[in-house]
Design an enzyme around this catalytic site. Structure first.
Site, mmCIF file in Angstrom:
data_model
loop_
_atom_site.group_PDB
_atom_site.id
_atom_site.type_symbol
_atom_site.label_atom_id
_atom_site.label_comp_id
_atom_site.label_asym_id
_atom_site.label_seq_id
_atom_site.Cartn_x
_atom_site.Cartn_y
_atom_site.Cartn_z
ATOM 1 N N ARG A 85 0.859 -1.263 0.209
ATOM 2 C CA ARG A 85 0.055 -0.065 0.076
ATOM 3 C C ARG A 85 0.973 1.224 0.193
ATOM 4 N NH1 ARG A 85 -4.893 -1.419 2.060
ATOM 5 N NH2 ARG A 85 -3.939 -2.815 3.966
ATOM 6 N N ARG A 107 -10.726 -8.401 9.216
ATOM 7 C CA ARG A 107 -10.432 -9.502 8.026
ATOM 8 C C ARG A 107 -11.222 -10.729 8.135
ATOM 9 N NH1 ARG A 107 -4.457 -8.286 8.090
ATOM 10 N NH2 ARG A 107 -4.280 -6.204 6.641
ATOM 11 N N ASP A 305 -8.361 3.689 8.947
ATOM 12 C CA ASP A 305 -8.050 3.215 7.827
ATOM 13 C C ASP A 305 -9.062 3.534 6.780
ATOM 14 O OD1 ASP A 305 -5.612 1.221 7.058
ATOM 15 O OD2 ASP A 305 -6.286 0.444 9.177
#
Ligand code: SF4
Length: 347
Positions: A85, A107, A305
């Site tokens: 990223r 996740r 995020d």
């Protein structure tokens, strides 16, 4: 007893037999270690430990803004197991298994036996080749899943391969093992986390001060004594740590255990987790209150995020607005001040 099924939860007295939980378990894997089980107060309907690990029917409710890949891992994955990223660092996700399965996991669609699995030897070769062929990768972050579920032998093999890549200077592990399965952190495990010529960091994920049991404290001390730098990682969670007393005790607990507070994550938009989310305004008020209440050593960075994989934004720092010469800065009590001050401002 390591609980992995609804029957196990019922047998441990953590839930009543409820068909809705079978539907939850079919979507999102269950995992509670003996260390975590010992911390759960089954008589408290609002127990912050139960809330983190015991499934509820609320997980079947998804909202429009939630998404299976909330922080955009997959759109930044050039080869299996790598998320790239930022220019100077990559995630290496060698394994998607965890000793516990957090009900708020960002996740959650990728971890567990039905998840993305463990990299095959060929996939691991390709991931290591990718790191070796990108000179600007300074840091490799081993995450998953929880990389400390791997055996010391496999961890040592992986570290040996990273040791052979000159431009990699830092290897960082993200793990819950020191608090949820502290007995795994033995001399063999600690030895496997080090690599010749590299600096190892270990980010400990904990969300409530009760997680710092004597065994967890001892595990963190063994890691620190071995010269491995420790940083913290927590998620701001409704009903778990969304009050200033709990957050203050959590951050002080980290520092007492030689773990430098690092990230306080705003909860991600993972499916079926809306019951854990707090408003950003509340999160900002909490981190602002921490600033006035506990030592500067204990201050985490409150981060979001940005969905889609756009990286982290520091959202706790919305305390200063304006232009050069005309700033307005908010103090920890919510009062605003001019910066630089006018000549007639009192100090
Ligand atoms: S340990 Fe980490 S990856 Fe595993 S379930 Fe919890 S938050 Fe998700």
């Amino acid at each position: 007893m390591h609980i992995r099924t609804v029957e196990g939860l019922v047998a441990a007295g953590l839930v009543d037999d409820d068909a809705a939980l079978d539907a939850v378990a079919a979507k999102y894997v269950i995992g509670i270690t003996p260390a975590v089980l010992a911390l759960i107060d089954a008589n408290d309907p609002n127990d912050p430990m139960a809330r983190q690990f015991v499934p509820t029917p609320a997980e079947l409710e998804t909202t429009l803004e939630e998404r299976a890949d909330p922080i955009g891992d997959l759109s930044h994955s050039p080869v299996e197991g790598i998320v790239h990223r930022y220019p100077d660092r990559v995630l290496l996700k060698a394994v998607h298994v965890c000793p516990v399965y957090c009900r708020f996991c960002f996740r959650r669609e990728m971890v567990g036996p039905q998840g993305l699995g463990t990299l095959t030897p060929a996939q691991l070769d390709a991931a290591v080749d990718y790191i070796a062929s990108h000179d600007d990768i300074w840091e490799v972050i081993l995450t998953g899943g929880d990389p400390l579920v791997l055996s010391p032998r496999r961890l040592a093999e992986m570290m040996a391969r990273l040791a052979g890549i000159a431009h990699v200077r830092i290897v960082r592990f993200h793990t819950r093992v020191p608090v949820v399965e502290p007995e795994r952190v033995d001399a063999a495990m600690i030895g496997a986390l080090k690599a010749s010529g590299k600096t190892t960091y270990l980010a400990v994920h904990a969300n409530h001060p009760r997680e710092f049991t004597p065994a967890a404290r001892a595990a963190m001390a063994r890691i620190a004594d071995a010269g491995i730098a420790l940083v913290s990682q927590s998620v701001l969670l409704a009903g778990v740590n969304d009050d200033v007393e709990t957050l203050a005790a959590l951050m002080q607990g980290f520092v007492e255990n030689r773990v430098q507070p690092y990230y306080l994550h705003h909860p991600d938009l993972a499916p079926g987790t809306s019951h854990f989310r707090v408003s950003i305004a509340k999160g900002q008020a909490l981190v602002s209150a921490l600033r006035g209440r506990i030592s500067g050593l204990c201050q985490p960075v409150y981060v979001l995020d940005i969905p889609g994989g756009h990286g982290k934004a520091d959202i706790g720092a919305a305390t200063i607005v304006g232009d050069e010469g005309h700033y307005s800065v908010r103090d920890w009590q919510g009062q605003t001040h001019r910066y630089p001050p006018e000549a007639d401002d009192t100090v």
